[in-house]
Design a protein around this motif. Structure first.
Motif, PDB file in Angstrom:
ATOM      1  N   ILE A  96       5.463  -4.443  -0.883  1.00 45.30           N
ATOM      2  CA  ILE A  96       4.130  -3.836  -0.986  1.00 45.30           C
ATOM      3  C   ILE A  96       4.182  -2.616  -1.901  1.00 45.30           C
ATOM      4  O   ILE A  96       3.346  -2.451  -2.790  1.00 45.30           O
ATOM      5  CB  ILE A  96       3.608  -3.439   0.406  1.00 45.30           C
ATOM      6  CG1 ILE A  96       3.350  -4.702   1.240  1.00 45.30           C
ATOM      7  CG2 ILE A  96       2.329  -2.616   0.280  1.00 45.30           C
ATOM      8  CD1 ILE A  96       3.021  -4.418   2.688  1.00 45.30           C
ATOM      9  N   ARG A  97       5.186  -1.766  -1.695  1.00 50.71           N
ATOM     10  CA  ARG A  97       5.304  -0.568  -2.538  1.00 50.71           C
ATOM     11  C   ARG A  97       5.483  -0.953  -4.008  1.00 50.71           C
ATOM     12  O   ARG A  97       4.862  -0.359  -4.895  1.00 50.71           O
ATOM     13  CB  ARG A  97       6.483   0.296  -2.070  1.00 50.71           C
ATOM     14  CG  ARG A  97       6.231   1.059  -0.794  1.00 50.71           C
ATOM     15  CD  ARG A  97       7.288   2.136  -0.566  1.00 50.71           C
ATOM     16  NE  ARG A  97       8.616   1.562  -0.373  1.00 50.71           N
ATOM     17  CZ  ARG A  97       9.105   1.196   0.821  1.00 50.71           C
ATOM     18  NH1 ARG A  97       8.374   1.341   1.902  1.00 50.71           N
ATOM     19  NH2 ARG A  97      10.323   0.698   0.926  1.00 50.71           N
ATOM     20  N   VAL A  99       4.646  -3.759  -5.586  1.00 54.11           N
ATOM     21  CA  VAL A  99       3.447  -4.375  -6.168  1.00 54.11           C
ATOM     22  C   VAL A  99       2.376  -3.319  -6.427  1.00 54.11           C
ATOM     23  O   VAL A  99       1.747  -3.306  -7.488  1.00 54.11           O
ATOM     24  CB  VAL A  99       2.907  -5.489  -5.255  1.00 54.11           C
ATOM     25  CG1 VAL A  99       1.529  -5.961  -5.722  1.00 54.11           C
ATOM     26  CG2 VAL A  99       3.872  -6.673  -5.236  1.00 54.11           C
ATOM     27  N   VAL A 100       2.164  -2.433  -5.473  1.00 58.90           N
ATOM     28  CA  VAL A 100       1.140  -1.394  -5.655  1.00 58.90           C
ATOM     29  C   VAL A 100       1.499  -0.485  -6.822  1.00 58.90           C
ATOM     30  O   VAL A 100       0.639  -0.118  -7.637  1.00 58.90           O
ATOM     31  CB  VAL A 100       0.958  -0.585  -4.353  1.00 58.90           C
ATOM     32  CG1 VAL A 100       0.083   0.649  -4.609  1.00 58.90           C
ATOM     33  CG2 VAL A 100       0.321  -1.461  -3.278  1.00 58.90           C
ATOM     34  N   GLU A 101       2.768  -0.107  -6.920  1.00 60.83           N
ATOM     35  CA  GLU A 101       3.189   0.753  -8.027  1.00 60.83           C
ATOM     36  C   GLU A 101       2.951   0.073  -9.373  1.00 60.83           C
ATOM     37  O   GLU A 101       2.438   0.688 -10.325  1.00 60.83           O
ATOM     38  CB  GLU A 101       4.665   1.110  -7.876  1.00 60.83           C
ATOM     39  CG  GLU A 101       5.179   2.033  -8.977  1.00 60.83           C
ATOM     40  CD  GLU A 101       6.642   2.399  -8.809  1.00 60.83           C
ATOM     41  OE1 GLU A 101       7.108   3.298  -9.531  1.00 60.83           O
ATOM     42  OE2 GLU A 101       7.329   1.786  -7.969  1.00 60.83           O
ATOM     43  N   THR A 102       3.304  -1.213  -9.463  1.00 60.02           N
ATOM     44  CA  THR A 102       3.103  -1.948 -10.715  1.00 60.02           C
ATOM     45  C   THR A 102       1.625  -2.109 -11.025  1.00 60.02           C
ATOM     46  O   THR A 102       1.194  -1.945 -12.178  1.00 60.02           O
ATOM     47  CB  THR A 102       3.776  -3.336 -10.632  1.00 60.02           C
ATOM     48  OG1 THR A 102       5.152  -3.170 -10.274  1.00 60.02           O
ATOM     49  CG2 THR A 102       3.688  -4.062 -11.967  1.00 60.02           C
ATOM     50  N   ARG A 103       0.839  -2.432  -9.997  1.00 58.94           N
ATOM     51  CA  ARG A 103      -0.610  -2.571 -10.214  1.00 58.94           C
ATOM     52  C   ARG A 103      -1.218  -1.259 -10.709  1.00 58.94           C
ATOM     53  O   ARG A 103      -2.056  -1.258 -11.611  1.00 58.94           O
ATOM     54  CB  ARG A 103      -1.290  -2.984  -8.908  1.00 58.94           C
ATOM     55  CG  ARG A 103      -1.118  -4.438  -8.517  1.00 58.94           C
ATOM     56  CD  ARG A 103      -2.037  -4.785  -7.366  1.00 58.94           C
ATOM     57  NE  ARG A 103      -3.433  -4.627  -7.741  1.00 58.94           N
ATOM     58  CZ  ARG A 103      -4.450  -4.674  -6.888  1.00 58.94           C
ATOM     59  NH1 ARG A 103      -4.229  -4.867  -5.595  1.00 58.94           N
ATOM     60  NH2 ARG A 103      -5.696  -4.530  -7.311  1.00 58.94           N
ATOM     61  N   ARG A 104      -0.817  -0.153 -10.133  1.00 60.61           N
ATOM     62  CA  ARG A 104      -1.376   1.136 -10.546  1.00 60.61           C
ATOM     63  C   ARG A 104      -1.081   1.406 -12.022  1.00 60.61           C
ATOM     64  O   ARG A 104      -1.969   1.813 -12.780  1.00 60.61           O
ATOM     65  CB  ARG A 104      -0.791   2.264  -9.693  1.00 60.61           C
ATOM     66  CG  ARG A 104      -1.576   2.550  -8.442  1.00 60.61           C
ATOM     67  CD  ARG A 104      -0.929   3.651  -7.640  1.00 60.61           C
ATOM     68  NE  ARG A 104      -1.906   4.420  -6.890  1.00 60.61           N
ATOM     69  CZ  ARG A 104      -1.608   5.175  -5.846  1.00 60.61           C
ATOM     70  NH1 ARG A 104      -0.365   5.249  -5.420  1.00 60.61           N
ATOM     71  NH2 ARG A 104      -2.546   5.852  -5.214  1.00 60.61           N
ATOM     72  N   ARG A 222      -5.075   2.408  -1.990  1.00 56.12           N
ATOM     73  CA  ARG A 222      -5.455   2.252  -0.591  1.00 56.12           C
ATOM     74  C   ARG A 222      -4.771   1.041   0.066  1.00 56.12           C
ATOM     75  O   ARG A 222      -4.599   1.000   1.269  1.00 56.12           O
ATOM     76  CB  ARG A 222      -6.977   2.128  -0.462  1.00 56.12           C
ATOM     77  CG  ARG A 222      -7.497   2.485   0.922  1.00 56.12           C
ATOM     78  CD  ARG A 222      -9.011   2.499   0.958  1.00 56.12           C
ATOM     79  NE  ARG A 222      -9.568   3.482   0.063  1.00 56.12           N
ATOM     80  CZ  ARG A 222      -9.698   4.772   0.326  1.00 56.12           C
ATOM     81  NH1 ARG A 222      -9.242   5.238   1.487  1.00 56.12           N
ATOM     82  NH2 ARG A 222     -10.245   5.603  -0.528  1.00 56.12           N
ATOM     83  N   VAL A 223      -4.365   0.072  -0.750  1.00 55.05           N
ATOM     84  CA  VAL A 223      -3.633  -1.081  -0.197  1.00 55.05           C
ATOM     85  C   VAL A 223      -2.356  -0.599   0.486  1.00 55.05           C
ATOM     86  O   VAL A 223      -2.011  -1.047   1.581  1.00 55.05           O
ATOM     87  CB  VAL A 223      -3.295  -2.102  -1.308  1.00 55.05           C
ATOM     88  CG1 VAL A 223      -2.414  -3.224  -0.755  1.00 55.05           C
ATOM     89  CG2 VAL A 223      -4.564  -2.675  -1.924  1.00 55.05           C
ATOM     90  N   LEU A 224      -1.659   0.322  -0.158  1.00 52.35           N
ATOM     91  CA  LEU A 224      -0.424   0.854   0.417  1.00 52.35           C
ATOM     92  C   LEU A 224      -0.717   1.645   1.686  1.00 52.35           C
ATOM     93  O   LEU A 224       0.007   1.547   2.685  1.00 52.35           O
ATOM     94  CB  LEU A 224       0.282   1.743  -0.612  1.00 52.35           C
ATOM     95  CG  LEU A 224       1.640   2.316  -0.218  1.00 52.35           C
ATOM     96  CD1 LEU A 224       2.613   1.202   0.145  1.00 52.35           C
ATOM     97  CD2 LEU A 224       2.211   3.159  -1.361  1.00 52.35           C
ATOM     98  N   GLN A 225      -1.798   2.429   1.670  1.00 51.16           N
ATOM     99  CA  GLN A 225      -2.178   3.197   2.854  1.00 51.16           C
ATOM    100  C   GLN A 225      -2.525   2.284   4.027  1.00 51.16           C
ATOM    101  O   GLN A 225      -2.144   2.546   5.169  1.00 51.16           O
ATOM    102  CB  GLN A 225      -3.370   4.101   2.525  1.00 51.16           C
ATOM    103  CG  GLN A 225      -3.060   5.197   1.525  1.00 51.16           C
ATOM    104  CD  GLN A 225      -4.278   5.996   1.140  1.00 51.16           C
ATOM    105  OE1 GLN A 225      -5.378   5.456   1.029  1.00 51.16           O
ATOM    106  NE2 GLN A 225      -4.104   7.287   0.935  1.00 51.16           N
TER     107      GLN A 225
END
Length: 232
Positions: A96-97, A99-104, A222-225
């Motif tokens: 999750i971390r 994917v979110v980092e890459t998406r950002r 917010r996905v990570l949160q």
């Protein structure tokens, strides 16, 4: 006595009847069946799949099932255990971390590059937004998650960087799996997602790149949160 009638030289030979549509290869059908089940959570993380059950479900022998499972193991969706079956891997906190980092990184860059937004992008985003509203009203959370992903992918494609677009496409399955999981765990979140998509579209219409970047960053983060239980 009349001579035999010859075919006209210009006459075309009869064409063979078109072949009936062929089904995809058995291994491909098994692959799609399992992958769809993993993405829409019919096969949740922790589920043990057996070759016999999968062969019966798709109507094939075990050989194409083994081939499909090997492909899915390479993609990181399952782990094979000899003589036992295939375990559907849960989405890990690290995944999750990552994917979110890459998406950002990709999506904030694309949002800035997409300004000024061409009319076709604005029209397509408005269309997807309307579709997501309809899906949310109908309670189709899986469909809403798929449309959510399409909304962001459109912006990335219009960012003008083909390498980043291809990188983003490689995240598709992971995004969908996480998106469906978040939607089902937090069904109220779909309304907020739609509101944030409206903000992104408004910023792009206004030609305000910084506002678009800020909303995208907050929206994706917010996905990570949610995954950590820190937000709703």
């Amino acid at each position: 006595m009349s001579s035999p009638v010859s075919a006209s030289p210009s006459a075309s030979p009869a064409l063979p009847a078109p072949a009936a549509d062929k089904q995809p290869p058995a291994a491909d059908r098994v692959y799609q069946h399992i992958k769809q089940g993993v993405l829409d959570r019919s096969y949740e993380g922790g589920t043990l799949l057996t070759e016999g059950e999968l062969a019966a479900a798709v109507g094939v022998s075990r050989t194409p099932v083994r081939e499909a499972l090997l492909r899915l193991e390479v993609e990181g969706l399952i782990r094979l255990y000899p003589k036992k079956g295939a375990l559907v891997l849960p989405v890990s906190a690290q995944e999750i971390r990552d994917v979110v980092e890459t998406r950002r990184l990709v999506e904030t860059h694309a949002a800035r590059k997409a300004v000024p937004a061409p009319p076709q992008l604005l029209a397509r985003l408005a269309e997807l937004l309307a579709q997501q509203r309809d899906q949310a009203a109908a309670g189709d959370l899986t469909g809403a998650a798929v449309t959510d992903r399409c909304f962001h992918a459109e912006i990335v494609r219009h960012g003008g960087n083909e390498i980043l677009s291809r990188l983003y496409d490689q995240l598709r399955d992971r995004q969908l799996r996480m998106g469906v999981a978040v939607m089902h765990a937090h069904p109220e979140r779909v309304t907020r997602n739609i509101g944030e998509h409206e903000e992104i579209l408004a910023a792009l219409r206004d030609g305000d790149a910084e506002a678009a970047v800020a909303v995208v960053d907050r929206h994706v983060g917010r996905v990570l949160q949610l995954a950590r239980g820190e937000a709703r």
